[in-house]
Write an enzyme that holds these catalytic residues in place. Structure first.
Site, PDB file in Angstrom:
ATOM      1  N   LEU A   8       0.968  -1.230  -0.169  1.00 46.76           N
ATOM      2  CA  LEU A   8      -0.084  -0.080  -0.128  1.00 46.76           C
ATOM      3  C   LEU A   8       0.838   1.116   0.104  1.00 46.76           C
ATOM      4  O   LEU A   8       1.635   1.410   0.976  1.00 46.76           O
ATOM      5  CB  LEU A   8      -0.835  -0.150   1.146  1.00 46.76           C
ATOM      6  CG  LEU A   8      -1.958  -1.089   1.512  1.00 46.76           C
ATOM      7  CD1 LEU A   8      -2.668  -0.893   2.612  1.00 46.76           C
ATOM      8  CD2 LEU A   8      -2.580  -1.653   0.219  1.00 46.76           C
ATOM      9  N   ALA A   9       0.638   2.045  -1.093  1.00 44.83           N
ATOM     10  CA  ALA A   9       1.528   3.224  -1.104  1.00 44.83           C
ATOM     11  C   ALA A   9       0.810   4.550  -1.836  1.00 44.83           C
ATOM     12  O   ALA A   9       1.590   5.103  -2.630  1.00 44.83           O
ATOM     13  CB  ALA A   9       2.976   2.838  -2.090  1.00 44.83           C
ATOM     14  N   ARG A  15       1.759  14.630   6.706  1.00 40.99           N
ATOM     15  CA  ARG A  15       2.709  15.120   7.801  1.00 40.99           C
ATOM     16  C   ARG A  15       4.143  15.252   7.480  1.00 40.99           C
ATOM     17  O   ARG A  15       4.950  15.845   8.218  1.00 40.99           O
ATOM     18  CB  ARG A  15       2.403  14.055   8.850  1.00 40.99           C
ATOM     19  CG  ARG A  15       1.297  14.307   9.622  1.00 40.99           C
ATOM     20  CD  ARG A  15       0.979  13.450  10.662  1.00 40.99           C
ATOM     21  NE  ARG A  15       0.636  12.114   9.954  1.00 40.99           N
ATOM     22  CZ  ARG A  15       0.288  11.054  10.727  1.00 40.99           C
ATOM     23  NH1 ARG A  15       0.545  10.794  11.940  1.00 40.99           N
ATOM     24  NH2 ARG A  15      -0.279   9.977  10.037  1.00 40.99           N
ATOM     25  N   GLY A 105       3.983   0.845   2.098  1.00 36.98           N
ATOM     26  CA  GLY A 105       5.225   1.354   1.578  1.00 36.98           C
ATOM     27  C   GLY A 105       5.791   2.376   2.194  1.00 36.98           C
ATOM     28  O   GLY A 105       6.819   2.844   1.967  1.00 36.98           O
ATOM     29  N   ASN A 229       5.721   8.506   8.962  1.00 34.96           N
ATOM     30  CA  ASN A 229       4.712   9.682   8.975  1.00 34.96           C
ATOM     31  C   ASN A 229       4.915  11.070   8.649  1.00 34.96           C
ATOM     32  O   ASN A 229       4.531  11.698   8.138  1.00 34.96           O
ATOM     33  CB  ASN A 229       3.606   9.537  10.046  1.00 34.96           C
ATOM     34  CG  ASN A 229       2.932   8.007   9.855  1.00 34.96           C
ATOM     35  OD1 ASN A 229       2.303   7.554   9.010  1.00 34.96           O
ATOM     36  ND2 ASN A 229       3.004   7.335  11.008  1.00 34.96           N
ATOM     37  N   TYR A 389      39.843  23.474 -21.348  1.00 29.43           N
ATOM     38  CA  TYR A 389      38.455  24.194 -21.476  1.00 29.43           C
ATOM     39  C   TYR A 389      39.059  25.590 -22.144  1.00 29.43           C
ATOM     40  O   TYR A 389      39.452  26.331 -21.442  1.00 29.43           O
ATOM     41  CB  TYR A 389      37.643  24.191 -20.315  1.00 29.43           C
ATOM     42  CG  TYR A 389      36.294  24.674 -20.654  1.00 29.43           C
ATOM     43  CD1 TYR A 389      35.415  24.304 -21.622  1.00 29.43           C
ATOM     44  CD2 TYR A 389      35.598  25.903 -19.839  1.00 29.43           C
ATOM     45  CE1 TYR A 389      34.096  24.658 -21.825  1.00 29.43           C
ATOM     46  CE2 TYR A 389      34.463  26.216 -19.920  1.00 29.43           C
ATOM     47  CZ  TYR A 389      33.586  25.742 -21.262  1.00 29.43           C
ATOM     48  OH  TYR A 389      32.424  26.048 -21.429  1.00 29.43           O
TER      49      TYR A 389
HETATM   50  C1  UD1 Z   1      -2.783   2.048   9.598  1.00 28.28           C
HETATM   51  C2  UD1 Z   1      -3.586   1.307  10.307  1.00 28.28           C
HETATM   52  C3  UD1 Z   1      -3.473   1.108  11.836  1.00 28.28           C
HETATM   53  C4  UD1 Z   1      -1.914   0.595  11.878  1.00 28.28           C
HETATM   54  C5  UD1 Z   1      -0.972   1.713  11.097  1.00 28.28           C
HETATM   55  C6  UD1 Z   1       0.441   1.168  11.129  1.00 28.28           C
HETATM   56  C7  UD1 Z   1      -5.859   1.075   9.145  1.00 28.28           C
HETATM   57  C8  UD1 Z   1      -7.204   1.683   8.941  1.00 28.28           C
HETATM   58  N1  UD1 Z   1      -4.872   1.428  10.228  1.00 28.28           N
HETATM   59  O1  UD1 Z   1      -3.022   3.491  10.074  1.00 28.28           O
HETATM   60  O2  UD1 Z   1      -4.363   0.164  12.304  1.00 28.28           O
HETATM   61  O3  UD1 Z   1      -1.696   0.758  13.496  1.00 28.28           O
HETATM   62  O4  UD1 Z   1      -1.302   1.575   9.935  1.00 28.28           O
HETATM   63  O5  UD1 Z   1       1.303   2.168  10.747  1.00 28.28           O
HETATM   64  O6  UD1 Z   1      -5.606   0.409   7.986  1.00 28.28           O
HETATM   65  N2  UD1 Z   1      -2.858   4.041   1.833  1.00 28.28           N
HETATM   66  C9  UD1 Z   1      -3.243   3.762   0.639  1.00 28.28           C
HETATM   67  N3  UD1 Z   1      -4.432   4.207   0.422  1.00 28.28           N
HETATM   68  C10 UD1 Z   1      -5.358   4.783   1.242  1.00 28.28           C
HETATM   69  C11 UD1 Z   1      -4.903   4.970   2.407  1.00 28.28           C
HETATM   70  C12 UD1 Z   1      -3.463   4.626   3.029  1.00 28.28           C
HETATM   71  O7  UD1 Z   1      -2.459   3.215  -0.280  1.00 28.28           O
HETATM   72  O8  UD1 Z   1      -6.386   5.074   0.705  1.00 28.28           O
HETATM   73  C13 UD1 Z   1      -1.477   3.538   2.204  1.00 28.28           C
HETATM   74  C14 UD1 Z   1      -0.547   4.829   2.839  1.00 28.28           C
HETATM   75  O9  UD1 Z   1       0.289   5.234   1.521  1.00 28.28           O
HETATM   76  C15 UD1 Z   1       0.362   3.834   3.779  1.00 28.28           C
HETATM   77  C16 UD1 Z   1      -0.379   2.521   4.264  1.00 28.28           C
HETATM   78  O10 UD1 Z   1      -1.611   2.571   3.524  1.00 28.28           O
HETATM   79  O11 UD1 Z   1       1.292   3.212   3.263  1.00 28.28           O
HETATM   80  C17 UD1 Z   1      -1.247   3.119   5.791  1.00 28.28           C
HETATM   81  O12 UD1 Z   1      -1.958   4.349   5.678  1.00 28.28           O
HETATM   82  P1  UD1 Z   1      -1.710   5.352   6.825  1.00 28.28           P
HETATM   83  O13 UD1 Z   1      -2.713   6.300   6.206  1.00 28.28           O
HETATM   84  O14 UD1 Z   1      -0.469   5.697   7.069  1.00 28.28           O
HETATM   85  O15 UD1 Z   1      -2.675   4.560   7.800  1.00 28.28           O
HETATM   86  P2  UD1 Z   1      -2.510   4.800   9.520  1.00 28.28           P
HETATM   87  O16 UD1 Z   1      -3.364   6.022   9.792  1.00 28.28           O
HETATM   88  O17 UD1 Z   1      -0.961   5.063   9.825  1.00 28.28           O
HETATM   89 CA    CA Z   2       1.171   5.175   8.542  1.00 22.39          CA
END
Ligand code: UD1
Ligand code: CA
Length: 462
Positions: A8-9, A15, A105, A229, A389
């Protein structure tokens, strides 16, 4: 069993306060996402699905080369509606019977070994979840367990009540489960939560309801699961990453004067008895022979360095091949496309660019050698400049073997100095100098007998 790794990236990473997509920020000289991809590629039988979205073109442009087209693909998540929504984008291209392994990611330090344990824990049809206990669980989803200690659900911090917030076991985000099952749960996700997102974490409660075993696995080290983050976490993870790299090198017999003051932003291979002093930065690939000594404050970028080489303090060496027994620095700059043969000495305040220097030659002080071919056993005196040069084009200087160039000479290229020639100090050489002869250009020295130094005039007050 095939593994479908879903990375997931797509998130924006607000932030980070940066225009660069979060997953392109570097750890150890490589984008965060590149680390996750490299780790996924270490798993055998893995197909890789990278869910991207925010900064999409930039992400693909930077990282496409890392995805082997036959076993990996990019999946676009047009709008970021949450981690569950992100996984849903990848599922249509994933075989029902494979095991989905979810990676993030922005979590670059996870090891392939820990992931293998997670996948193994799901082999009997269980949902395997990686969790860890943190002293400060703030920001993470919390693992809720019942009286029998069985996991019942994950609650995101923003949705948690006070007693749930007190839970220290957190969701790392890494999980492994059979694709067919995951699909059923993901289809039923809703976004009735504090963030109006489709949470992947909600599948845990669904799995429990369906009677699926939830098995938790913890990483070998808690650092493995840390995510980035913001810039503070990026800096923290960089230090962990560098600590691991330094420990590997120490284990392999490299002497690091201070492992906390060493940065490897690429790959380093080495022979035995290599010593690296403090504040050395290595980028790209560096191949060091045996008994190489690197002094303090040295930057090496894509170098190949032979045995018994001594790099003294404060040198910058880039895209260069350094032969055995060379001594470089202190304060030398060796620029791209330079090849030094064995036992060459390059001293302080010397810059060499796109030049080859044959064995045993010495350029010890304050010189610029560019676009040049220098023969063997040559001595280049202090302050020698190859004038390569003319303001529009670059020209070559060719210096034969056993040449002696006197100090403060300019060799105006294109020019050739024959074997065994001597150039008198202070010369400006504009035409080829024949082999074996003394060539010099020098204004005749003058003395003015009886000359007096000027004296300061008295100012007359008016
Ligand atoms: C998420 C988890 C949380 C966990 C934490 C660990 C969920 C709802 N929450 O929270 O339980 O403790 O990670 O770090 O899963 N991303 C996408 N598409 C989206 C949203 C996110 O690809 O629509 C990717 C982001 O790029 C990232 C990852 O998913 O790599 C996590 O997303 P992020 O928004 O950072 O989740 P957290 O709020 O940290
Ligand atoms: Ca996160």
């Amino acid at each position: 069993m095939t593994i479908s790794v879903v990375i997931l990236a797509a998130g924006e990473g607000k932030r980070m306060r940066s225009r660069l997509p979060k997953v392109l920020h570097d750890i150890g000289g490589q984008p965060l996402l590149a680390h996750a991809i490299a780790t996924a590629r270490q798993l055998s039988d893995a197909r890789i699905h990278v869910v991207y979205g925010h900064g999409g073109d930039q992400v693909i442009a930077r990282l496409n080369g890392l995805l082997p087209p036959d076993t990996a693909r990019w999946v676009k998540q047009e709008q970021q509606h949450g981690t569950g929504h992100a996984v849903a984008q990848a599922l249509p291209g994933i075989d029902e019977s494979s095991t989905v392994l979810v990676l993030y990611g922005d979590a670059p330090l996870i090891s392939a070994e820990t992931l293998r344990r997670l996948v193994a824990a799901s082999a009997d049809g269980a949902l395997a979840l990686m969790t860890v206990e943190l002293d400060n669980p703030a920001g993470y989803g919390r693992i809720v367990r019942d009286k029998a200690h069985a996991v019942t659900r994950i609650v995101e911090e923003k949705d948690a009540n006070d007693s749930q917030r007190a839970i220290r076991e957190i969701n790392t985000g890494f999980l492994a489960v059979r694709a067919g099952q995951l699909r059923q749960w993901v289809e039923r996700l809703d976004n009735s939560n504090a963030q109006r997102e489709f949470y992947l974490t909600d599948v845990i409660a669904m799995a429990v309801r369906d009677g699926v075993t939830i098995r938790t696995v913890s990483p070998a080290s808690p650092f493995e699961v840390l995510g980035v983050n913001d810039k503070a976490q990026l800096a923290l993870l960089e230090r962990y990453y560098q600590k691991m790299r330094a420990e590997d090198l120490l284990k392999n017999g490299v002497t690091l004067r201070d492992p906390a003051r060493f940065d490897l932003r690429g790959e380093l291979t080495h022979g035995t008895d290599v010593t690296i002093d403090v504040n050395v930065i290595i980028e790209g690939t560096a191949r060091l022979g045996s008994r190489v000594t690197i002094g303090p404050n040295v930057l090496l970028i894509n170098v190949e360095i032979g045995d018994d080489v001594e790099i003294l303090a404060n040198c910058v060496i880039e895209d260069a091949v350094i032969g055995a027994g060379c001594r470089i620095g202190p304060f030398a700059r060796v620029r791209p496309q330079t090849r030094l043969a064995d036992n060459v000495h390059v001293g302080n305040f010397v810059e060499i660019k796109k030049s080859t220097v044959a064995a045993g030659s010495k350029i010890n002080h304050l010189s610029y050698i560019g676009d040049s071919t220098v023969g063997a056993r040559v001595n280049i005196g202090a302050g020698t400049i190859t004038c390569n040069y003319d303001g529009a084009n670059k020209y070559e200087t060719i210096i034969g073997d056993d040449v002696f160039v006197g100090s403060d000479s300019q060799l105006v290229a294109p020019v050739r100095i024959g074997d065994g020639a001597t150039i008198g100090a202070g010369s400006t050489i504009t035409r080829d100098a024949p082999a074996g002869e003394l060539t010099l250009s020098r204004a005749p020295q003058q003395t003015h007998p009886g000359w007096k130094k000027p004296v300061k005039k008295r100012r007359v007050e008016e």
